[in-house]
Design a protein around this motif. Structure first.
Motif, mmCIF file in Angstrom:
data_model
loop_
_atom_site.group_PDB
_atom_site.id
_atom_site.type_symbol
_atom_site.label_atom_id
_atom_site.label_comp_id
_atom_site.label_asym_id
_atom_site.label_seq_id
_atom_site.Cartn_x
_atom_site.Cartn_y
_atom_site.Cartn_z
ATOM 1 N N ALA A 61 0.603 -1.351 -0.458
ATOM 2 C CA ALA A 61 0.004 -0.128 0.198
ATOM 3 C C ALA A 61 0.810 1.084 0.032
ATOM 4 O O ALA A 61 1.959 1.241 0.152
ATOM 5 C CB ALA A 61 -1.494 0.003 0.998
ATOM 6 N N HIS A 65 -3.068 4.386 2.055
ATOM 7 C CA HIS A 65 -4.060 3.421 2.064
ATOM 8 C C HIS A 65 -3.915 2.121 2.875
ATOM 9 O O HIS A 65 -3.040 1.768 3.525
ATOM 10 C CB HIS A 65 -3.912 2.532 0.331
ATOM 11 N N PRO A 101 -4.629 4.883 -2.760
ATOM 12 C CA PRO A 101 -6.541 5.536 -1.799
ATOM 13 C C PRO A 101 -7.061 5.876 -3.017
ATOM 14 O O PRO A 101 -7.878 5.458 -3.019
ATOM 15 C CB PRO A 101 -6.281 6.068 -0.470
ATOM 16 N N TRP A 139 -7.536 2.887 -5.621
ATOM 17 C CA TRP A 139 -8.526 1.973 -5.093
ATOM 18 C C TRP A 139 -10.172 2.259 -5.402
ATOM 19 O O TRP A 139 -10.794 1.799 -5.762
ATOM 20 C CB TRP A 139 -8.247 1.158 -3.931
#
Length: 251
Positions: A61, A65, A101, A139
Motif C-alpha cells: 500500500a 491506503h 487510496p 483503489w
C-alpha cells in the motif's frame, strides 16, 4: 554454488498457490456484475489464475491506503480477466502491485525536441504500469469499476493491457500475438482505427471511444481493451474491425 535466495524463489515458484476461500470468492463474484458474463468453466479458470496471481505477486500500500485481503483478491481477479485465454505466462516479468487510496501524482520530465527546453511537472494518475516494474493502481477507481462494470472504464484491465504490450519490449500497441492473428492484420486494423480516431479528435468531434486513446498507439490498445471488457457494444459499433480482433485476441 546456487544461492539461497535463488533456491527460495525456485521453491516458491513451484509451490502450489493457496486456495481462495469459497466465501471470499463468492463475495467477489457477488460484488460486481462484471463476472456475470463468465460461465462456470470460465469462473473456475479465473479463480485458478487469481490464486496464482496472489501467490506470485507482492502487494503493498502507498499514500496511506489500508490494504485489505478483499482488495488484493479483486485486483488479482481483474488482472487475470484479460489473460483468461492467453494464460498466466502473459503476466510474467514483474512481481509488484502498489495500491494507492485514490489518484496519485508522479513527476514527469518533458524534453521539447524543437526548442531543446526541458520542463518538469506533476501529473495525476489512477494507474500506471512499468516495463518489468510494478503495477500501480488507485483503489477508489477499482471500486468504481466494480460498482459500474459496463461504463467503458476499467483501470486494472487498462494497465494489464500495457503489461501485455510490453512483453516484447517497448509499448507500441502490439503485444505478442497468437498464431491465429497475423502481424500485418493487427497493424492494418489497429492503425486505421487509431488514425480515424486521432483525426476526429483533432477536428474537435465527440467520439464514442475515449479521446485519450488518440494519445499514442499504446494508449489506444489499452483503452480499446477496457472497452472490450466493459462496453463491447460501443466498441463494436464504433470500431467493428478492432472489436473483432480483440475478441480473437482476448476471447
Amino acid at each position: 554454488m546456487i544461492g539461497v535466495r535463488w533456491l527460495a524463489r525456485l521453491r516458491d515458484a513451484w509451490r502450489p498457490p493457496d486456495r481462495i476461500a469459497d466465501a471470499d470468492w463468492a463475495r467477489l463474484l457477488a460484488s460486481s456484475r462484471l463476472f456475470d458474463r463468465l460461465d462456470a468453466t470460465q469462473r473456475g479458470h479465473l479463480r485458478e489464475l487469481s490464486e496464482r496471481f496472489l501467490a506470485r505477486k507482492r502487494f503493498s500500500a502507498a499514500g496511506g491506503h489500508v490494504l485489505e485481503d478483499a482488495h488484493c483478491l479483486a485486483i488479482a481477479a481483474l488482472a487475470a480477466l484479460p489473460v483468461l485465454n492467453l494464460g498466466f505466462e502473459a503476466l510474467a516479468g514483474w512481481r509488484e502491485v502498489i495500491v494507492y487510496p485514490g489518484e496519485f501524482r508522479v513527476r514527469r520530465t518533458h524534453h521539447d525536441e524543437e526548442s531543446g527546453v526541458v520542463t518538469e511537472g506533476d501529473e495525476a494518475l489512477i494507474g500506471e504500469a512499468w516495463e518489468r516494474g510494478p503495477l500501480i493502481v488507485s483503489w477508489a477507481d477499482i471500486a468504481t469499476d466494480l460498482e459500474h462494470p459496463f461504463d467503458g472504464f476499467n483501470v486494472v484491465v487498462h494497465e494489464i493491457a500495457h503489461k501485455l504490450d510490453m512483453l516484447d519490449g517497448a509499448a507500441d500497441g502490439m503485444p505478442p500475438l497468437p498464431a491465429t492473428i497475423a502481424r500485418r492484420e493487427w497493424i492494418h486494423t489497429m492503425q486505421r482505427a487509431y488514425d480515424a480516431l486521432a483525426a476526429a479528435v483533432d477536428r474537435g468531434e465527440e467520439t464514442a471511444v475515449d479521446p485519450y486513446a488518440a494519445e499514442s498507439a499504446d494508449e489506444f490498445f489499452a483503452v480499446v481493451s477496457e472497452l472490450h471488457f466493459s462496453d463491447p457494444a460501443t466498441l463494436a459499433t464504433a470500431m467493428p474491425g478492432v472489436a473483432g480482433l480483440l475478441r480473437r485476441y482476448y476471447g
